[in-house]
Design a protein around this motif. Sequence first.
Motif, PDB file in Angstrom:
ATOM      1  N   GLY A  37      22.602  38.238  15.641  1.00 56.19           N
ATOM      2  CA  GLY A  37      23.107  39.234  16.566  1.00 56.19           C
ATOM      3  C   GLY A  37      23.892  38.645  17.732  1.00 56.19           C
ATOM      4  O   GLY A  37      24.895  39.223  18.172  1.00 56.19           O
ATOM      5  N   CYS A  70      25.760  43.774  10.370  1.00 54.39           N
ATOM      6  CA  CYS A  70      24.856  43.795  11.518  1.00 54.39           C
ATOM      7  C   CYS A  70      23.422  44.092  11.093  1.00 54.39           C
ATOM      8  O   CYS A  70      22.770  45.001  11.638  1.00 54.39           O
ATOM      9  N   ASP A 116      20.925  42.501  11.791  1.00 57.80           N
ATOM     10  CA  ASP A 116      20.051  42.194  12.924  1.00 57.80           C
ATOM     11  C   ASP A 116      20.039  43.382  13.892  1.00 57.80           C
ATOM     12  O   ASP A 116      20.544  43.299  15.021  1.00 57.80           O
ATOM     13  N   GLY A 117      19.465  44.516  13.423  1.00 59.87           N
ATOM     14  CA  GLY A 117      19.352  45.694  14.279  1.00 59.87           C
ATOM     15  C   GLY A 117      20.192  46.877  13.836  1.00 59.87           C
ATOM     16  O   GLY A 117      20.023  47.984  14.355  1.00 59.87           O
ATOM     17  N   SER A 154      22.011  46.936  16.876  1.00 52.63           N
ATOM     18  CA  SER A 154      22.392  45.517  16.994  1.00 52.63           C
ATOM     19  C   SER A 154      23.284  45.311  18.215  1.00 52.63           C
ATOM     20  O   SER A 154      23.908  46.252  18.734  1.00 52.63           O
ATOM     21  N   LYS A 155      23.375  44.074  18.661  1.00 52.69           N
ATOM     22  CA  LYS A 155      24.165  43.775  19.852  1.00 52.69           C
ATOM     23  C   LYS A 155      25.651  44.102  19.684  1.00 52.69           C
ATOM     24  O   LYS A 155      26.260  44.663  20.601  1.00 52.69           O
TER      25      LYS A 155
END
Length: 379
Positions: free
Chosen positions: A261, A293, A295-296, A300-301
Motif C-alpha cells: 500500500g 490494491c 492491500d485494503g 487502500s492508501k
Amino acid sequence: PVFLSGLYIVQIPRSCLSLASVTMTMFLTLCSVLVLCVWQGVEGARLGLGESCFEEGVDYIGNDLSDGQYDVTPTAGDCQAACQRTSGCEYWTWDPTYHTACWKKTAKGQTAANSKVTSGPKYCEGEQTTAQPGGETDSMRVMSYNLYGWNALVQNPWKAENVYKAIRQINPDIIGAQECEGREAQVAAAVGSDYAIAGSATAGHAIIYKTSVFDFEGQGVVDLNEMDQFGLRTVEYAHFTHKLSGRKVDHFNTHLCLCNGEQLLGSAKTITEAMEQHRKPGSRVILTGDFNCDDGFENSKPVRYFKGELENTPVPLDDTFRIFNGDGADGTTFPGKTGKIDYVLVDKGAGVKNAWIDRNWDDAGKASDHWPVAAVVEL
C-alpha cells in the motif's frame, strides 16, 4: 400547318411533322435519361456512395488491416464507409456470401476474379467524406478493462472474441485498457471500425477511443517510480475534445505494480501530480486502471488518496461506481478477490448517469480474468 421562319412562310407536310415530333420526343427522352444518370452519379459521389469506383467481381488479395478480423456491413457502400472511418485502411473487399464480411486493407496489391465480391478504394476520385459526430451531447461512456492479454490474446487467442464481445456490449466511447501485450490495434479493429488508439501504448496499456465521438489532440506519458518484477510502470494520458459538446476531456490510464500500500501511494501521488500538470484548464478528467490494491481494496492508501481522503490531493477524484450505486453494492471486479481493484474515476463533482461492473458469468474463465468496469459520465 404553317410556320413563320424569319421573313418566310413555310408549309410543312403533316407526315414530316409527325416524324419530326416522334424524333423530338425520342431526343428529349434520351436527354432526360442522360441528365438523370449524370445527376445520380454526382449525387452519389456527394453523398459518399462512391459506387462508380467499385470493382464488382474483383477480390483484393491479402494486405488485410487485421489478419482474420472483419467488419459486418450490409452493403458494399457501408464497407467503404467503414474503411473511411478506420485509420490505416486504404482499400476494402466486401463479401456478401461470407457473413457480409468487410475486409479492410492497407493496400490494393494483387487482385483475382471472384464473382461473389465487390472491392474498392477508401475514397472514389474527388470524394471526401467526414463521419458525422456520434455519441451523446451531454455524456460519454467510459470503460476500464484489463484484457488479460498475455493469456486471452496471446496464449489462448480463442478467448479474444469473448474479450471483444465484452467491449462491444458496453459500447464505450473511450476505453482505458490494460495488459494489451502489443495487441491494442488488433483489439481496436476487432471491436468496431470507429475505434482508434490514442497515440501509442505504454507499459502494456493503451487508451482506445471512438473517432466519431472525440477529436484526439495529443498524448503523453509519465514514468512511475514504483515497480515490480514486471518492470517499469507508467501512466499515459491523452487530450480530447468531445465533438458534440466541445468539452475538453483528459484521460489518464494506468496499471499499478504488484506492490504494498505504501508503494502504491507513491504511484498515486505521481499520477495526481501528472494530472495537475498536464490537464487542460476546465477539462473533464478521467482515471482508469487496474490499481492492484489488494492491500485494503477501496480502503487502500492509493484509492483513499485519489479520492481526497488521505493527505492533500491536488486533483481529488470520485469513484463512479460508488457515486451511482452507493456503498452497499458489490464492487468486486476480479473473481476470487474480496474487493475492488479496477476503477473508473472522474474529477470530483462530475455527474454520473450510470456505472456498473459487467459480470458476464457465462464467459467467466473464457475471456479476461477481470470484469469490465463502465460508467456514463456527464460532460
